[in-house]
Design an enzyme around this catalytic site. Structure first.
Site, PDB file in Angstrom:
ATOM      1  N   GLU A   1      31.566  38.049  29.479  1.00 49.06           N
ATOM      2  CA  GLU A   1      32.492  39.384  29.532  1.00 49.06           C
ATOM      3  C   GLU A   1      33.650  40.227  30.597  1.00 49.06           C
ATOM      4  O   GLU A   1      33.427  40.447  31.624  1.00 49.06           O
ATOM      5  CB  GLU A   1      31.969  40.706  29.463  1.00 49.06           C
ATOM      6  CG  GLU A   1      31.399  40.494  27.920  1.00 49.06           C
ATOM      7  CD  GLU A   1      30.204  41.607  27.374  1.00 49.06           C
ATOM      8  OE1 GLU A   1      30.309  42.650  27.946  1.00 49.06           O
ATOM      9  OE2 GLU A   1      29.546  41.213  26.637  1.00 49.06           O
TER      10      GLU A   1
ATOM     11  N   ASP B   1      25.765  39.186  15.129  1.00 48.34           N
ATOM     12  CA  ASP B   1      25.804  40.561  13.807  1.00 48.34           C
ATOM     13  C   ASP B   1      26.150  40.943  13.301  1.00 48.34           C
ATOM     14  O   ASP B   1      27.905  41.416  13.293  1.00 48.34           O
ATOM     15  CB  ASP B   1      25.153  41.554  14.540  1.00 48.34           C
ATOM     16  CG  ASP B   1      25.118  42.233  15.738  1.00 48.34           C
ATOM     17  OD1 ASP B   1      26.685  42.317  16.229  1.00 48.34           O
ATOM     18  OD2 ASP B   1      24.746  42.675  16.799  1.00 48.34           O
TER      19      ASP B   1
ATOM     20  N   ASN C   1      31.285  33.352  28.078  1.00 44.86           N
ATOM     21  CA  ASN C   1      30.622  34.487  26.789  1.00 44.86           C
ATOM     22  C   ASN C   1      31.473  35.658  26.801  1.00 44.86           C
ATOM     23  O   ASN C   1      31.316  35.819  27.928  1.00 44.86           O
ATOM     24  CB  ASN C   1      28.849  34.207  27.583  1.00 44.86           C
ATOM     25  CG  ASN C   1      28.622  34.982  25.882  1.00 44.86           C
ATOM     26  OD1 ASN C   1      28.301  34.384  24.730  1.00 44.86           O
ATOM     27  ND2 ASN C   1      28.212  35.656  25.878  1.00 44.86           N
TER      28      ASN C   1
ATOM     29  N   HIS D   1      30.739  40.122  16.931  1.00 45.72           N
ATOM     30  CA  HIS D   1      30.005  41.610  17.110  1.00 45.72           C
ATOM     31  C   HIS D   1      30.694  42.063  16.025  1.00 45.72           C
ATOM     32  O   HIS D   1      32.106  42.214  16.336  1.00 45.72           O
ATOM     33  CB  HIS D   1      29.746  41.906  17.640  1.00 45.72           C
ATOM     34  CG  HIS D   1      29.004  41.899  18.390  1.00 45.72           C
ATOM     35  ND1 HIS D   1      27.344  41.387  18.715  1.00 45.72           N
ATOM     36  CD2 HIS D   1      28.821  41.460  20.263  1.00 45.72           C
ATOM     37  CE1 HIS D   1      26.647  41.150  19.441  1.00 45.72           C
ATOM     38  NE2 HIS D   1      27.868  41.258  20.610  1.00 45.72           N
TER      39      HIS D   1
ATOM     40  N   GLU E   1      25.980  35.888  20.144  1.00 44.08           N
ATOM     41  CA  GLU E   1      25.083  37.050  19.581  1.00 44.08           C
ATOM     42  C   GLU E   1      25.942  37.967  18.145  1.00 44.08           C
ATOM     43  O   GLU E   1      26.066  38.864  17.679  1.00 44.08           O
ATOM     44  CB  GLU E   1      25.908  37.989  20.893  1.00 44.08           C
ATOM     45  CG  GLU E   1      25.558  37.075  21.771  1.00 44.08           C
ATOM     46  CD  GLU E   1      26.195  38.564  23.339  1.00 44.08           C
ATOM     47  OE1 GLU E   1      26.316  40.068  22.785  1.00 44.08           O
ATOM     48  OE2 GLU E   1      26.062  38.446  24.583  1.00 44.08           O
TER      49      GLU E   1
END
Length: 450
Positions: free
Chosen positions: A157, A266, A199, A235, A264
């Protein structure tokens, strides 16, 4: 992980007695798990795991059975592995790595350099002192796990969300614009076998942020800076839906010659809509040869950093959801498993009713820090805005929050809605979160309509 990262409900040890039991489809060509379905297509299917949950037999039953890749959720971050300068602690991370290896699972390391979840001593440094500390940290941690990991999220990030493709203004960025390059070179010197990844989040489609990362990767490859993969956190929710150019974005990075990994995943929601979105993510990865695998960020909805959004493949009790079956089907398999588990028990705040809404929260805590997820639920009348009050323990302080505006950072803190989550239909809910140092909050949260 965006915290952005790693909010989980804390489960009472010993409260769960029965492991999940899988009922297999009789189909001769059926895959039996997420991992085997993905493996049949040459991909991995992983999850984030937390060592403190290993006393929960339902959690470990699903972890061991369903997944072929494991990412330590918090245990490999800077604050966990080097709590005091040049004094390293690997016990919790080693627990995850050793369990994964014993079960034939691979491990993704997360994360070597990140502006968040730094130990206090590192966050107080700047300039050359911080740069040297970063290099020393990467060298020691990557050397400790040399030869044991499939990949590392070397840098996490580092780009901003301001829409112009600029770097995030962090203490690491302020050491010099070459800090990302230095981090990758340092990681390669320490471990020549692990794949080295960058990432980030909000990079799922072609936009200013993903294009800036694309240009960085292209530049690194041209100049021989070691980089092997790019991670897309993915996300997905109503404010950040799956973009129509998701596959095309993955493909343009793959065309540079790097692996792409969904790191990651979701997806907020439930039922058919959530299931279809999960299937579309799988299909996009399958269509891109260099998309090597998918990791979901947690196992059950109650394990999620955004549990109020019910974003994972298993419900709170460990039963597979419609999204589970859609993932299996998207991989071309036909099994439809069922599970039998004892009811889940988690430590979380009781609801506090007031002003037409309720607020509950759950914590994921570690030594010196915590992440808290708060769920706001409307009563019999729709909300047009809300405020939540939570009192932090003495010495605790908020360092980061999302999907809310916080008034104060210690003591009694009031959290207000932001533009996209103030309107909540009667009986519906929304969620927000915050990260802090010190002890996690306990007790109840107040909620009032505004």
């Amino acid at each position: 992980m965006r915290r952005t990262h790693a909010i989980l409900s804390v489960l009472t040890a010993g409260a769960l007695a029965a492991a999940a039991v899988l009922t297999l489809s009789p189909s001769a060509n059926a895959a039996t798990t997420l991992g085997s379905a993905a493996s049949a297509k040459g991909k991995y299917f992983g999850t984030a795991a937390a060592a403190y949950k290993f006393s929960d037999s339902v959690y470990t039953g699903l972890l061991d059975r369903e997944f072929t890749m494991v990412t330590p959720e918090n245990e490999m971050k800077w604050d966990a592995t080097e709590p005091s300068q040049n004094s390293f602690s690997y016990s919790s991370a080693d627990t995850i790595v050793n369990r994964a290896k014993a079960n034939g699972q691979r491990v993704r390391g997360h994360a070597l350099a990140w502006h968040s979840q730094q130990p206090g001593w590192a966050s107080s440094l700047s300039g050359t002192a911080l740069r040297n500390a970063m290099v020393n940290h990467i060298t020691n941690v990557a050397t400790h796990y040399k030869g044991q990991l499939y990949a590392w999220d070397v840098v996490n990030e580092a780009f901003s969300d301001n829409g112009d493709g600029s770097r995030r203004s962090s203490n690491l960025q302020q050491t010099g614009n070459d800090w990302i390059e230095v981090a990758f070179k340092t990681a390669r010197a320490a471990d020549s076998t692990a794949k080295l990844c960058y990432n980030d989040y909000n990079t799922d489609g072609v936009n200013a942020k993903s294009t800036a990362i694309y240009n960085m990767v292209k530049d690194f490859l041209a100049r021989g800076v070691p980089i092997d993969c790019v991670g897309f956190q993915s996300h997905i929710n109503s404010a950040s839906p799956l973009p129509s150019d998701y596959q095309a974005n993955l493909q343009r990075f793959a065309d540079l010659g790097v692996e792409v990994q969904i790191t990651e995943l979701d997806i907020a929601g439930s039922g058919t809509t959530q299931a279809n979105t999960y299937a579309n993510v799988v299909k996009a990865c399958l269509a891109v040869t260099k998309c090597t695998g998918i990791t979901v960020w947690g196992i059950r909805d109650s394990d999620s950093w955004r549990s109020g959004d019910t974003p994972l493949l298993f419900d709170n009790s460990g039963n597979p959801k419609a999204a589970y079956n859609s993932v299996i089907s998207a991989f071309g398999a036909t099994t439809s498993p069922s599970t039998s588990v004892s009811p889940s028990a988690s430590t979380s705040s009781p609801p506090n009713t007031g002003g037409g809404c309720t607020a509950t929260f759950s914590n994921n805590a570690w030594t010196g820090g915590f992440v808290t997820t708060v769920t706001v639920k409307a009563g019999s009348t729709a909300l047009s805005g809300w405020k939540v009050g939570i009192t932090l323990p003495s010495g605790a302080a908020i360092t980061n929050s999302w999907s809310t505006t916080a008034s104060g950072s210690s003591g009694a803190v009031t959290f207000s809605n932001v533009s996209y989550n103030g309107s909540v239909a009667a009986g519906a809910s929304t969620s927000f979160g915050f990260q802090g140092t010190g002890s996690a909050p306990s007790g109840t949260a107040s909620c009032t309509a505004s």
